[in-house]
Design an enzyme around this catalytic site. Structure first.
Site, PDB file in Angstrom:
ATOM      1  N   ASP A  67       0.823  -1.211   0.000  1.00  0.00           N
ATOM      2  CA  ASP A  67       0.000   0.000   0.000  1.00  0.00           C
ATOM      3  C   ASP A  67       0.854   1.257   0.000  1.00  0.00           C
ATOM      4  O   ASP A  67       1.995   1.281   0.438  1.00  0.00           O
ATOM      5  CB  ASP A  67      -1.035   0.006   1.129  1.00  0.00           C
ATOM      6  CG  ASP A  67      -0.533  -0.665   2.371  1.00  0.00           C
ATOM      7  OD1 ASP A  67      -1.235  -1.545   2.888  1.00  0.00           O
ATOM      8  OD2 ASP A  67       0.585  -0.305   2.826  1.00  0.00           O
ATOM      9  N   ASP A  69       0.973   5.319   0.858  1.00  0.00           N
ATOM     10  CA  ASP A  69       0.405   6.427   1.626  1.00  0.00           C
ATOM     11  C   ASP A  69       0.905   7.744   1.061  1.00  0.00           C
ATOM     12  O   ASP A  69       2.076   7.878   0.703  1.00  0.00           O
ATOM     13  CB  ASP A  69       0.811   6.317   3.101  1.00  0.00           C
ATOM     14  CG  ASP A  69       0.235   5.068   3.754  1.00  0.00           C
ATOM     15  OD1 ASP A  69      -0.762   4.534   3.232  1.00  0.00           O
ATOM     16  OD2 ASP A  69       0.783   4.628   4.779  1.00  0.00           O
ATOM     17  N   ASP A 145       7.849   7.422  13.519  1.00  0.00           N
ATOM     18  CA  ASP A 145       8.611   6.619  14.481  1.00  0.00           C
ATOM     19  C   ASP A 145      10.094   6.491  14.134  1.00  0.00           C
ATOM     20  O   ASP A 145      10.958   6.980  14.861  1.00  0.00           O
ATOM     21  CB  ASP A 145       7.944   5.250  14.712  1.00  0.00           C
ATOM     22  CG  ASP A 145       7.536   4.532  13.431  1.00  0.00           C
ATOM     23  OD1 ASP A 145       7.880   5.011  12.329  1.00  0.00           O
ATOM     24  OD2 ASP A 145       6.886   3.471  13.527  1.00  0.00           O
TER      25      ASP A 145
HETATM   26  P1  ATP Z   1       4.564  -1.875   6.839  1.00  0.00           P
HETATM   27  O1  ATP Z   1       5.367  -1.977   5.606  1.00  0.00           O
HETATM   28  O2  ATP Z   1       4.722  -3.050   7.675  1.00  0.00           O
HETATM   29  O3  ATP Z   1       3.164  -1.432   6.612  1.00  0.00           O
HETATM   30  P2  ATP Z   1       4.890   0.813   7.688  1.00  0.00           P
HETATM   31  O4  ATP Z   1       6.096   1.574   8.149  1.00  0.00           O
HETATM   32  O5  ATP Z   1       4.265   1.245   6.412  1.00  0.00           O
HETATM   33  O6  ATP Z   1       5.282  -0.708   7.668  1.00  0.00           O
HETATM   34  P3  ATP Z   1       2.369   1.424   8.863  1.00  0.00           P
HETATM   35  O7  ATP Z   1       1.755   0.915  10.119  1.00  0.00           O
HETATM   36  O8  ATP Z   1       1.709   1.171   7.579  1.00  0.00           O
HETATM   37  O9  ATP Z   1       3.849   0.848   8.851  1.00  0.00           O
HETATM   38  O10 ATP Z   1       2.585   2.982   9.092  1.00  0.00           O
HETATM   39  C1  ATP Z   1       2.827   3.903   8.046  1.00  0.00           C
HETATM   40  C2  ATP Z   1       3.730   5.030   8.540  1.00  0.00           C
HETATM   41  O11 ATP Z   1       3.129   5.729   9.622  1.00  0.00           O
HETATM   42  C3  ATP Z   1       5.073   4.562   9.081  1.00  0.00           C
HETATM   43  O12 ATP Z   1       6.023   4.383   8.059  1.00  0.00           O
HETATM   44  C4  ATP Z   1       5.432   5.703  10.010  1.00  0.00           C
HETATM   45  O13 ATP Z   1       5.953   6.789   9.292  1.00  0.00           O
HETATM   46  C5  ATP Z   1       4.096   6.111  10.589  1.00  0.00           C
HETATM   47  N1  ATP Z   1       3.787   5.396  11.854  1.00  0.00           N
HETATM   48  C6  ATP Z   1       3.138   4.215  11.974  1.00  0.00           C
HETATM   49  N2  ATP Z   1       3.024   3.843  13.251  1.00  0.00           N
HETATM   50  C7  ATP Z   1       3.590   4.814  13.978  1.00  0.00           C
HETATM   51  C8  ATP Z   1       3.788   5.044  15.375  1.00  0.00           C
HETATM   52  N3  ATP Z   1       3.369   4.143  16.281  1.00  0.00           N
HETATM   53  N4  ATP Z   1       4.419   6.162  15.757  1.00  0.00           N
HETATM   54  C9  ATP Z   1       4.836   7.064  14.855  1.00  0.00           C
HETATM   55  N5  ATP Z   1       4.702   6.912  13.541  1.00  0.00           N
HETATM   56  C10 ATP Z   1       4.079   5.822  13.077  1.00  0.00           C
HETATM   57 MG    MG Z   2       2.358   0.474   5.620  1.00  0.00          MG
END
Ligand code: ATP
Ligand code: MG
Length: 456
Positions: A67, A69, A145
């Site tokens: 996905d 964003d 994060d």
């Molecule tokens: P994945 O590939 O597993 O989805 P991801 O990094 O995209 O990993 P998501 O949960 O989809 O994880 O979150 C999207 C974005 O939102 C992250 O890359 C980060 O920038 C931000 N984010 C997510 N969770 C948190 C958190 N707990 N605290 C701060 N920022 C967060």
């Molecule tokens: Mg993600």
């Protein structure tokens, strides 16, 4: 994070590093058509528009994100006006979802670092509240994060913007928290779990200062919202890197804060066979994900909690509790215990109970019981589970082989081998039914039941 004051923001802006198109490998070919359309439309309407988060990170690493964003300076309402296929979601954080067939592109307005997500302040007082809720790109970057999760791909010139040193950390394959690790974990303990998960998924190292607080702060996870831990658990164990995630979770010391019953069972007698079973089960899950086969959380949780179930059932039976009752009671109790920590939706809990309570029934090999078990809707899941239990010892392994052969036999042949002893005699001889050896049959009596993992 506490709200950065203006000169802190200026400092963040001053650290900006722009990686031009020719110095990175993100190609528009690898961005989904939906995300590209959103980015271009926002840009043409005069807004800032960036791809952000996991998608940028994974693209830079040469992966194919599932996905995409988007982050923008347009408000959700402005986004909605630009896209017919857009709906606004979320109460805490308003987000726009732009829908293209089965692709959903999440569009988030830059958020202020001072936004604690506490609610609808923006409806109270337009201007001030807006300043609080929506922010600049710098604020949006520092509330994320890890540094590698705070890279912005700019559709205006195809460059990548880095405010926090994420590009260098990505090259060094390091997960580093933005800001002070202790403070960031206290704000949101789930970040510890995210560190472990992402390190396992990406083959990254967690920076020493980001790992150091685990020992002291890990127990904050005991108070994290169970629903969020359920979501993180699925990302950890159903996304194709479960075996690695589990090892990393155990090594991090956080297992006991998320799956306390599992950690305890691993430390006890039988812990080694349980670990072998968990590893085999998770490797099997990873293989299914790699083949695009469906997987269910129920089977996974059934594996993780098996050690606790087995030990408690043994204890109950030793105390003289009726076995059938013991299995039911313990299954129920173990799920309730674990659900205090990681939510287990009821539909999965029911499947887990069935998988467990069917285990002792594999030992009963009278004709009537064998056919009844073969016809059970959860037979396949329970049988796959039995095969994983082979590590417990030769008796269980043998039982697994017996059922493997029994299933391959045509109905009449299996019936003939099991004989038709009267119920009492059959019960006495239940564990001595002749093994259905012999050559494999060319056809089965009926199609094989669905595989265990797709009982979602
Ligand atoms: P994945 O590939 O597993 O989805 P991801 O990094 O995209 O990993 P998501 O949960 O989809 O994880 O979150 C999207 C974005 O939102 C992250 O890359 C980060 O920038 C931000 N984010 C997510 N969770 C948190 C958190 N707990 N605290 C701060 N920022 C967060
Ligand atoms: Mg993600």
């Amino acid at each position: 994070m506490s709200q950065p004051v203006p000169n802190q923001l200026a400092a963040i802006a001053a650290r900006l590093r722009v990686i031009p198109r020719e110095a990175h490998n993100i190609s528009r070919k690898h961005i989904s058509p939906g995300a590209l359309r959103v980015l271009y439309r926002l840009h043409e309407a005069g807004h800032a528009a960036f791809l952000v988060g996991g998608a940028v990170r994974d693209l830079l690493l040469g992966g194919r994100p599932k996905d995409f964003d988007v982050a923008t300076d347009a408000t959700p309402e402005q986004v909605k006006r630009l896209f017919r296929n857009c709906r606004l979601i979320g109460r805490r954080f308003r987000l726009a979802h732009v829908v293209f067939g089965n692709e959903i592109v999440e569009v988030a307005t830059f958020r202020g670092a001072g936004d604690d997500g506490s609610g609808d302040r923006h409806v109270v007082d337009g201007r001030i509240v807006r300043d609080n809720v929506w922010g600049t790109i710098e604020e949006d970057a520092v509330r994320r994060d890890f540094t590698v999760n705070a890279l912005y791909y700019d559709i205006a010139d195809f460059s990548v913007r880095d405010y926090v040193g994420g590009f260098a950390d990505l090259e060094a394959r390091t997960l580093r928290l933005i800001g002070d690790p202790v403070q960031r974990y206290r704000e949101d303990p789930v970040r510890m779990l995210r560190a472990v998960r992402l390190a396992a998924k990406l083959d990254f190292t967690i920076a020493p200062e980001a790992r150091a607080p685990f020992a002291e702060l890990g127990e904050l996870l005991l108070h994290a919202p169970p629903a969020r831990l359920f979501d993180e658990t699925l990302k950890m164990f159903l996304a194709g890197h479960a075996a690695k995630s589990f090892r990393a979770l155990e090594a991090s010391g956080l297992l006991a804060d998320v799956f306390p019953l599992t950690a305890r069972a691993l430390a006890f007698r039988g812990g080694d066979s349980l670990r072998a079973m968990i590893e085999a089960g998770l490797a099997g899950t990873d293989a299914r994900v790699a083949e695009d086969k469906p997987v269910t959380p129920a089977f996974l949780f059934a594996i993780l909690l098996w050690g606790a179930v087995r030990a408690q059932v043994e204890r109950e039976i030793a105390r003289g509790v009726d076995p059938v009752l013991a299995w039911q009671r313990v299954s129920h109790h173990v799920i309730a215990e674990q659900a205090k920590q990681v939510a287990i939706p009821r539909r999965f809990g029911l499947v887990m109970q069935e998988i467990w309570t069917l285990q002792p029934r594999f030992e009963q090999r009278t004709r009537k019981r064998v056919f009844r078990l073969l016809a059970h809707p959860r037979f396949r899941a329970a049988y796959d589970f039995l095969l994983l239990r082979a590590v417990e010892g030769e008796a269980v392994a043998e039982l697994g082989r017996w059922w493997t052969e029994a299933q391959a036999l045509p109905h009449e042949e299996l019936a003939a081998r099991l004989g038709s002893a009267p119920p009492a005699a059959a019960a006495a001889a239940s564990t001595e039914a002749p093994p259905p050896t012999g050559r494999r049959r060319r056809r089965r009596r009926k199609p094989a039941p669905a595989p265990a993992n797709d009982t979602a």
